[in-house]
Design an enzyme around this catalytic site. Structure first.
Site, PDB file in Angstrom:
ATOM      1  CG  HIS A 140      -1.927  -1.446   1.268  1.00  0.00           C
ATOM      2  ND1 HIS A 140      -1.449  -2.129   2.135  1.00  0.00           N
ATOM      3  CD2 HIS A 140      -2.922  -1.312   0.741  1.00  0.00           C
ATOM      4  CE1 HIS A 140      -1.230  -3.389   2.315  1.00  0.00           C
ATOM      5  NE2 HIS A 140      -3.367  -3.502   1.510  1.00  0.00           N
TER       6      HIS A 140
HETATM    7  S1  FES Z   1       1.698  -0.328   3.372  1.00  0.00           S
HETATM    8 FE1  FES Z   1       0.330  -1.835   3.499  1.00  0.00          FE
HETATM    9  S2  FES Z   1       1.574  -3.761   4.797  1.00  0.00           S
HETATM   10 FE2  FES Z   1       2.553  -2.438   3.845  1.00  0.00          FE
END
Ligand code: FES
Length: 175
Positions: A140
């Site tokens: 993410h």
């Molecule tokens: S940014 Fe979501 S698990 Fe690493």
């Protein structure tokens, strides 16, 4: 071949591949220190025994990955530039403010040892990636700096530090 030795081989191969992948991502053209540094057998390590790591083969600028209690542990041999970058940060700008000095052992500032699990949802970040040249989590988009501190993205906190001590200038014990 017994089941036990098969499992051991599988684990060793996995560790080798995993550390190799980190070196490749980091672009470091150096040999990956092999897992013979981890002295207890695989089942003992899995049960949570401390492990000792010989730091001597880890080149300046290289990050390796080992496993302790089934968790990936990143060991970063930081360059002078990486240490400077970690120190020259306005702590007020950090989501999880922590000086670099609180994340390394005094006298061993070139070594950063962190648990390699993204604090957002648990992916394993990639070394020497992201805009802060620390780790980047592709799940993410969290980026950590050369002190393993969260700088951008949804992860709420810095990469945690495992318990470890220096048993000599070039050897640590994790756990
Ligand atoms: S940014 Fe979501 S698990 Fe690493």
């Amino acid at each position: 071949m017994t089941t036990g030795s098969s499992a051991e081989h599988t684990r060793r191969d996995f560790l080798y591949i995993a550390t190799g992948a980190v070196a490749a991502v980091g672009g470091a053209a150096v040999m990956v220190p092999l897992i013979s540094q981890m002295n207890p057998d695989a089942s003992t390590i899995a049960a949570g025994a401390p492990i000792e790591i010989d730091l001597a083969p880890i080149a300046d600028g290289q990050i390796i990955k080992v496993f302790w209690r089934s968790m990936p542990i990143f060991i970063s041999h930081r360059t002078k530039a990486e240490i400077e970058a970690a120190r020259n940060v306005n702590l007020a700008t950090l989501k999880d403010p922590q000086p670099d000095s609180a994340r390394v052992k005094e006298g061993h500032e070139q070594w950063l040892v962190v648990i390699g699990i993204c604090t957002h949802l648990g992916c394993i970040p990639l070394a020497h990636q992201g805009e802060y040249n620390g780790w980047f989590c592709p799940c993410h988009g969290s980026a950590y700096d050369t002190s393993g501190r969260i700088r951008v993205g949804p992860a709420p906190t810095n990469l945690p530090l495992p318990p470890y001590t220096f048993v000599s200038d070039t050897r640590i014990r994790i756990g």
